[in-house]
Design an enzyme around this catalytic site. Structure first.
Site, PDB file in Angstrom:
ATOM      1  N   GLY A  14      64.209   7.902 -51.959  1.00 50.90           N
ATOM      2  CA  GLY A  14      64.499   7.241 -50.684  1.00 50.90           C
ATOM      3  C   GLY A  14      65.426   6.055 -50.883  1.00 50.90           C
ATOM      4  O   GLY A  14      65.233   5.280 -51.818  1.00 50.90           O
ATOM      5  N   ASP A 106      58.473   5.497 -56.611  1.00 48.47           N
ATOM      6  CA  ASP A 106      57.438   6.102 -57.420  1.00 48.47           C
ATOM      7  C   ASP A 106      57.852   7.450 -58.034  1.00 48.47           C
ATOM      8  O   ASP A 106      57.700   7.680 -59.228  1.00 48.47           O
ATOM      9  CB  ASP A 106      56.261   6.301 -56.446  1.00 48.47           C
ATOM     10  CG  ASP A 106      55.001   6.695 -57.131  1.00 48.47           C
ATOM     11  OD1 ASP A 106      54.489   5.874 -57.881  1.00 48.47           O
ATOM     12  OD2 ASP A 106      54.570   7.845 -56.915  1.00 48.47           O
ATOM     13  N   THR A 129      62.582   0.497 -53.228  1.00 44.30           N
ATOM     14  CA  THR A 129      61.925   1.216 -52.133  1.00 44.30           C
ATOM     15  C   THR A 129      61.536   0.231 -51.042  1.00 44.30           C
ATOM     16  O   THR A 129      61.079  -0.869 -51.345  1.00 44.30           O
ATOM     17  CB  THR A 129      60.661   1.972 -52.611  1.00 44.30           C
ATOM     18  OG1 THR A 129      59.881   2.331 -51.462  1.00 44.30           O
ATOM     19  CG2 THR A 129      59.782   1.140 -53.530  1.00 44.30           C
ATOM     20  N   ASP A 131      59.068   0.562 -49.200  1.00 40.46           N
ATOM     21  CA  ASP A 131      57.619   0.646 -48.983  1.00 40.46           C
ATOM     22  C   ASP A 131      56.810  -0.404 -49.742  1.00 40.46           C
ATOM     23  O   ASP A 131      55.642  -0.617 -49.445  1.00 40.46           O
ATOM     24  CB  ASP A 131      57.103   2.037 -49.389  1.00 40.46           C
ATOM     25  CG  ASP A 131      57.820   3.152 -48.656  1.00 40.46           C
ATOM     26  OD1 ASP A 131      58.208   2.933 -47.505  1.00 40.46           O
ATOM     27  OD2 ASP A 131      57.996   4.237 -49.240  1.00 40.46           O
ATOM     28  N   ASP A 133      55.464  -0.140 -52.574  1.00 39.42           N
ATOM     29  CA  ASP A 133      54.232   0.501 -53.050  1.00 39.42           C
ATOM     30  C   ASP A 133      54.198   0.691 -54.570  1.00 39.42           C
ATOM     31  O   ASP A 133      53.445   1.524 -55.062  1.00 39.42           O
ATOM     32  CB  ASP A 133      54.029   1.844 -52.338  1.00 39.42           C
ATOM     33  CG  ASP A 133      55.184   2.806 -52.579  1.00 39.42           C
ATOM     34  OD1 ASP A 133      56.223   2.374 -53.107  1.00 39.42           O
ATOM     35  OD2 ASP A 133      55.038   3.987 -52.230  1.00 39.42           O
ATOM     36  N   ARG A 175      54.826   5.084 -46.261  1.00 42.10           N
ATOM     37  CA  ARG A 175      54.384   6.163 -47.140  1.00 42.10           C
ATOM     38  C   ARG A 175      53.048   5.864 -47.836  1.00 42.10           C
ATOM     39  O   ARG A 175      52.987   5.537 -49.012  1.00 42.10           O
ATOM     40  CB  ARG A 175      55.452   6.481 -48.182  1.00 42.10           C
ATOM     41  CG  ARG A 175      55.295   7.890 -48.701  1.00 42.10           C
ATOM     42  CD  ARG A 175      56.455   8.368 -49.479  1.00 42.10           C
ATOM     43  NE  ARG A 175      56.651   7.595 -50.686  1.00 42.10           N
ATOM     44  CZ  ARG A 175      57.434   7.968 -51.676  1.00 42.10           C
ATOM     45  NH1 ARG A 175      58.089   9.088 -51.597  1.00 42.10           N
ATOM     46  NH2 ARG A 175      57.583   7.233 -52.735  1.00 42.10           N
TER      47      ARG A 175
HETATM   48  P1  ADP Z   1      61.062   8.122 -54.583  1.00 38.07           P
HETATM   49  O1  ADP Z   1      61.683   7.736 -55.862  1.00 38.07           O
HETATM   50  O2  ADP Z   1      61.652   7.391 -53.417  1.00 38.07           O
HETATM   51  O3  ADP Z   1      59.544   8.020 -54.651  1.00 38.07           O
HETATM   52  P2  ADP Z   1      60.891  11.097 -54.613  1.00 38.07           P
HETATM   53  O4  ADP Z   1      59.410  11.121 -54.732  1.00 38.07           O
HETATM   54  O5  ADP Z   1      61.530  12.005 -53.661  1.00 38.07           O
HETATM   55  O6  ADP Z   1      61.453   9.643 -54.262  1.00 38.07           O
HETATM   56  O7  ADP Z   1      61.496  11.396 -56.069  1.00 38.07           O
HETATM   57  C1  ADP Z   1      62.872  11.377 -56.288  1.00 38.07           C
HETATM   58  C2  ADP Z   1      63.249  12.384 -57.345  1.00 38.07           C
HETATM   59  O8  ADP Z   1      62.626  12.044 -58.587  1.00 38.07           O
HETATM   60  C3  ADP Z   1      62.815  13.809 -57.090  1.00 38.07           C
HETATM   61  O9  ADP Z   1      63.675  14.495 -56.211  1.00 38.07           O
HETATM   62  C4  ADP Z   1      62.870  14.407 -58.482  1.00 38.07           C
HETATM   63  O10 ADP Z   1      64.190  14.726 -58.850  1.00 38.07           O
HETATM   64  C5  ADP Z   1      62.392  13.231 -59.337  1.00 38.07           C
HETATM   65  N1  ADP Z   1      60.944  13.397 -59.587  1.00 38.07           N
HETATM   66  C6  ADP Z   1      59.914  13.023 -58.806  1.00 38.07           C
HETATM   67  N2  ADP Z   1      58.736  13.397 -59.328  1.00 38.07           N
HETATM   68  C7  ADP Z   1      59.023  14.061 -60.480  1.00 38.07           C
HETATM   69  C8  ADP Z   1      58.249  14.739 -61.483  1.00 38.07           C
HETATM   70  N3  ADP Z   1      56.923  14.798 -61.407  1.00 38.07           N
HETATM   71  N4  ADP Z   1      58.911  15.299 -62.511  1.00 38.07           N
HETATM   72  C9  ADP Z   1      60.249  15.229 -62.603  1.00 38.07           C
HETATM   73  N5  ADP Z   1      61.032  14.646 -61.694  1.00 38.07           N
HETATM   74  C10 ADP Z   1      60.444  14.060 -60.645  1.00 38.07           C
END
Ligand code: ADP
Length: 326
Positions: A14, A106, A129, A131, A133, A175
């Site tokens: 995000g 996260d 982020t 959030d 969080d 979130r």
């Molecule tokens: P944020 O960083 O805002 O929490 P996301 O949860 O969408 O956003 O995660 C962003 C990207 O990080 C995902 O699209 C993926 O490429 C990578 N990612 C997230 N979780 C994992 C995981 N368990 N293993 C590998 N890559 C991950």
């Protein structure tokens, strides 16, 4: 320990206002310390599809004040698989990148942690982020700007809510975390906040009605954190229509406007400090940590801690909100 000569920087997940200020700070601090910098576009996606560009100090000129991220951001399914990460790793080696600086939430830091474990890649995370969080840092890049946006919006809603003597449920992002809702409510003088942290503890709607609605006021605004745990603002509006039909209720969902806008001074300063600190961390030999702030001091938080732990909400804030909404 292998010497680090070239870093790759990416923004992932995000987007958040202040990410550009962080990109600028990381790039300039790296160059200041004699490192090469490569900008990786669209988060892990760009590592996978090889969208990597040399970054000089000019690449980050005139961006500190801009919302969004010049590096773009994306969600990358391929990076969730060992095969995808292999492609990403090969591209990284080909580009001569020795360490990655990841700005994200996260999920992005979870990806970094797995990548670091699998390939021994050095990763440093920056909490980016709205959030707020992430555990181990008092605040995250983008949170203050989003909070200010919410406050400005709720101020406007208050004008119309008061004129019509209405009850408004305003849905904000978060979130599964109530930081934006709770502090947004305090900052805008809202009457209550419905947050995921309390969703299993008590009925927050009943509590609000019992504790204050229309005792002395001619309008009420309740901020609701968007989350499956709360059910969102529409859920509460429906409940009021059914359970308290005497009230004139409306819903506003703030949505993506919370992600936009020029970052506040606080977010720019935070992003600048953490950007510089991320390069210092690298130079000190830190690996696989998130750089955060606690009590206004920069700290290094192992990925495992930042990701795994739920960041607790300060319960005193609930008391503040309640006392001030009589
Ligand atoms: P944020 O960083 O805002 O929490 P996301 O949860 O969408 O956003 O995660 C962003 C990207 O990080 C995902 O699209 C993926 O490429 C990578 N990612 C997230 N979780 C994992 C995981 N368990 N293993 C590998 N890559 C991950």
């Amino acid at each position: 320990m292998e010497e680090i000569k070239c870093i790759g920087i990416l923004t992932s997940g995000g987007d958040a206002p202040g990410m550009n200020a962080a990109i600028r700070a990381v790039t300039r601090a790296a160059i200041f310390n004699g490192l090469k910098v490569k900008g990786i576009y669209r988060g892990y996606k760009g590592l996978y599809t090889n969208e990597i560009e040399d970054f000089k100090t000019e690449n980050v000129s005139n961006i500190i004040q801009r919302g969004g991220t010049i590096l773009k951001t994306a969600r990358c399914k391929e990076f969730m698989t060992p095969e995808g990460r292999k492609v990403a790793y090969d591209n990284m080696v080909k580009a001569g990148i020795d360490a990655l600086i990841i700005i994200g939430g996260d999920g992005s830091l979870t990806g970094a942690r797995i990548f670091a474990q699998e390939y021994g890649v050095t990763c440093i995370g920056l909490p980016g982020t709205i959030d707020n969080d992430l555990y181990g840092t008092d605040t995250t890049i983008g949170y203050d700007t989003a909070l200010n946006t919410i406050m400005e919006c709720v101020d406007k809603i208050r004008d119309t809510a008061t004129s019509h003597e209405r009850l408004f449920f305003v849905e904000v992002m978060g979130r599964d975390a109530g930081f934006l809702a709770l502090n947004g409510a305090i900052a805008s003088g809202a009457e209550a906040a419905i947050i995921p942290e309390f969703s299993t503890e008590f009925d927050q709607l009943e509590d609000f009605i019992k504790n204050g609605f229309r005792k002395s006021k001619n309008s009420s605004i309740v901020l609701v954190a968007e989350s499956e745990l709360t059910g969102g603002a529409m859920h509460y509006a429906e409940r009021v229509k059914n359970e308290y039909p005497q009230y004139d209720v409306r819903v506003t969902i703030l949505g993506h406007l919370q992600r936009g806008g020029s970052p506040t001074a606080n977010d720019r300063i935070l992003a600048s400090r953490l950007g510089v600190a991320s390069i210092e961390a690298l130079m000190e030999g830190q690996r696989n940590v998130m750089v955060g702030v606690q009590n206004d001091k920069v700290v290094y938080v192992p990925f495992s801690k930042a990701i795994k732990n739920d960041k607790p909400i300060d319960r005193d804030l609930v008391g503040v909100l309640r006392e001030l909404s009589i």
